[in-house]
Design a protein around this motif. Structure first.
Motif, PDB file in Angstrom:
ATOM      1  N   GLU A  73     -54.539  -5.212   5.234  1.00 33.18           N
ATOM      2  CA  GLU A  73     -53.569  -5.773   5.976  1.00 33.18           C
ATOM      3  C   GLU A  73     -53.193  -7.121   5.404  1.00 33.18           C
ATOM      4  OE1 GLU A  73     -53.439  -5.602  10.121  1.00 33.18           O
ATOM      5  OE2 GLU A  73     -54.092  -3.362  10.078  1.00 33.18           O
ATOM      6  N   CYS A 101     -52.015 -13.239  13.464  1.00 33.39           N
ATOM      7  CA  CYS A 101     -52.920 -12.200  13.619  1.00 33.39           C
ATOM      8  C   CYS A 101     -54.235 -12.220  12.641  1.00 33.39           C
ATOM      9  CB  CYS A 101     -52.648 -10.775  13.806  1.00 33.39           C
ATOM     10  SG  CYS A 101     -53.146  -9.952  15.225  1.00 33.39           S
ATOM     11  N   HIS A 103     -54.009 -11.599   9.586  1.00 34.84           N
ATOM     12  CA  HIS A 103     -54.134 -10.217   8.510  1.00 34.84           C
ATOM     13  C   HIS A 103     -54.300 -10.612   7.096  1.00 34.84           C
ATOM     14  CE1 HIS A 103     -51.691  -7.654  11.323  1.00 34.84           C
ATOM     15  NE2 HIS A 103     -52.783  -8.126  11.969  1.00 34.84           N
ATOM     16  N   GLU A 138     -48.391  -4.205   9.667  1.00 36.28           N
ATOM     17  CA  GLU A 138     -48.884  -3.634  10.912  1.00 36.28           C
ATOM     18  C   GLU A 138     -48.055  -4.163  12.062  1.00 36.28           C
ATOM     19  OE1 GLU A 138     -51.349  -3.278  14.284  1.00 36.28           O
ATOM     20  OE2 GLU A 138     -50.704  -5.240  13.414  1.00 36.28           O
ATOM     21  N   GLU A 139     -47.774  -5.281  12.135  1.00 35.83           N
ATOM     22  CA  GLU A 139     -47.189  -5.948  13.098  1.00 35.83           C
ATOM     23  C   GLU A 139     -45.992  -5.374  13.640  1.00 35.83           C
ATOM     24  OE1 GLU A 139     -48.517  -7.931  15.222  1.00 35.83           O
ATOM     25  OE2 GLU A 139     -50.150  -8.947  13.983  1.00 35.83           O
ATOM     26  N   HIS A 163     -60.842  -6.380  11.848  1.00 29.56           N
ATOM     27  CA  HIS A 163     -59.743  -7.162  12.377  1.00 29.56           C
ATOM     28  C   HIS A 163     -60.535  -8.678  12.854  1.00 29.56           C
ATOM     29  CE1 HIS A 163     -56.385  -9.056  14.169  1.00 29.56           C
ATOM     30  NE2 HIS A 163     -55.667  -8.072  13.865  1.00 29.56           N
TER      31      HIS A 163
HETATM   32 ZN   LIG Z   1     -53.584  -7.799  13.976  1.00 31.57          ZN
END
Ligand SMILES: [Zn+2]
Length: 468
Positions: A73, A101, A103, A138-139, A163
């Motif tokens: 990601e 996040c 990514h 992804e978000e 992750h």
């Molecule tokens: Zn994430």
């Protein structure tokens, strides 16, 4: 420093570039291109724009079975702008987005997994096909959902990913299914003081929707969540009755069928709001993703690799860096968080008190429980056995979607985490390639868990990847 060789220097630069670009879902043009170019430089052939998504790509290496997909990601979040390495909230002046996040790390770690696995396949002369899959949005946008819906994983045997986190562990349990939509209201503008009787406020309809949903909350399951953000207030002049307004909703529940029912209830609230104040409502279904199906067979293989390879080691300098960020949190609050499935919570709490950052492997019990939050990894996990790990990339205290994560996103700590994730994924894939019975077992497990349920993508077949 750990990355003093060419590959590492290039990967660190890629991490920094993705952090700088901080592009949101389906707009990751520079990020995807940088990753594709990196892979091409390493000699791989890259397919850009797969499954109708400009910013999705893959690189394939090897031949024959099994086929192992490593998911990457790279999308960022709006509202997460933050200066790097600064231990206070300080948004950048020229950007509203940020890697809240982690990514960008996820992308770099996945690429490292792919490179390490290629090396293993070559050195040990293994038969396998490996795919590095660049998954955008992804978000918000759900790139993986489109890949799963459109059959991308049909020839894939196993999918692995990771992750960034503030503990190193094997991820377990499920996560919620989610539907995202927009409620767009149309009213009539007029002078708010002079002729209010002629106006119909679209902004009022948004507010009535939100109030209705906030009452609805008391009568939903405790494993459900509803969030909103007003995406159009209809202007900034209070003396003009707002002719248009829009609110965006995320609706989450533990399964696909459940989230569909809850979504319908939320839509009814919006319909009721429009009826109440004489406005028109347009419901725009944006996207949906299903819950995650855990796979204990794969979790066990990941756990063995983690125990064998350990966790990243940190220097005194890195610990001092992490301390600045840990100190922005109240330790009592951290100790009172729930640490789901952690085998030895006492040990973890001791580490939280004594250390600036997680520096040991946090062992967990396998779990089927549905946890809060969603990921489009869910759609992949319904069509192919899937598992993921977490690797520490930050100080204690930092949690996803926080300025602290963005600020630490260029640090050597986060880079070590990404590189280590790649090494563990590659080692896990190696075990699977050498033990086809484990792949069969993982497939059997998925079959058993699904029973007579079929994968039903929440995004209708005729909806193409998009940005509203
Ligand atoms: Zn994430």
């Amino acid at each position: 420093m750990v990355w003093r060789n060419n590959k590492m220097e290039d990967l660190k630069k890629l991490q920094d570039d993705l952090w700088d670009y901080a592009e949101t879902g389906f707009k990751e043009y520079k990020s995807a291109e940088a990753m594709c170019k990196y892979l091409e430089k390493k000699g791989f052939e890259v397919n850009r724009g797969i499954c109708n998504m400009d910013t999705a790509f893959d690189a394939v290496y090897g031949s024959g079975k099994p086929v192992i997909a490593i998911l990457a990601e790279y999308d960022a979040l709006d509202g997460m702008s933050q200066e790097a390495d600064v231990a206070e909230y300080k948004p950048l002046k020229d950007s509203t987005t940020g890697q809240g996040c982690g990514h960008h790390l996820l992308g770099v770690g996945a690429i490292n997994a792919f490179l390490e696995l290629k090396k293993i396949i070559d050195e040990e002369n293994l038969e396998a096909t490996i795919k590095l899959v660049g998954c955008p949005a992804e978000e918000a946008g759900s790139g993986k959902t489109y890949l799963a819906r459109d059959g991308y994983f049909d020839d894939v045997d196993i999918a692995l990913t990771w992750h960034p986190s503030n503990i190193s562990s094997v991820s377990t349990g499920s996560h919620q299914a989610c539907i995202q939509c927009y409620f767009r209201f149309k009213g009539v503008s007029s002078h708010a003081a002079g002729s209010p009787e002629l106006g119909r406020s679209a902004l009022d309809a948004v507010e009535l929707t939100n109030i209705g949903v906030n009452y609805l909350r008391e009568h939903i399951r405790s494993d459900e969540r509803i969030h909103y953000a007003i995406t159009n207030t209809g202007g900034h002049a209070p003396n003009v009755v707002q002719a248009e307004a829009e609110v965006r909703y995320f609706v989450r529940s533990s399964t696909g069928p459940r989230v569909k029912k809850l979504y319908e209830r939320v839509c009814n609230v919006a319909r009721g709001a429009a009826l109440m104040n004489d406005t028109e409502l347009e419901i725009i279904f944006d996207e949906g993703l299903v819950d995650i199906v855990p796979n204990f067979t794969l979790e066990k293989v990941f756990r063995d690799s983690f125990i064998k390879l350990g966790v990243p080691k940190y220097t005194e300098e890195e610990r001092a860096y992490a301390k600045k960020f840990k100190d922005t949190y109240d330790v009592d609050v951290l100790l009172n968080q729930t640490y789901e499935n952690v085998k030895d919570v006492k040990k973890l709490k001791k580490n939280i008190i004594e250390s600036e950052l997680n520096d040991y492997f946090v062992d967990k019990d396998h779990s089927d429980v549905c946890y809060m939050g969603s990921s489009d990894v869910g759609d992949v996990s319904w069509v192919v056995p899937t598992a993921q790990i977490n690797v520490n990339c930050f100080s204690y205290g930092a949690s996803g979607h926080s300025w602290q994560w963005v600020a630490q996103g260029k640090s050597s700590i986060s880079f070590k985490g990404a590189i280590h994730a790649g090494i563990i994924i590659a080692d896990t894939a190696r075990t699977l390639i050498k033990n086809p019975n484990l792949i069969e077992k993982a497939k059997e497990e998925l079959k058993e868990r699904l029973g007579d349920q079929e994968y039903e993508c929440l995004i209708p077949k005729d909806v193409l990847p998009h940005v509203y």
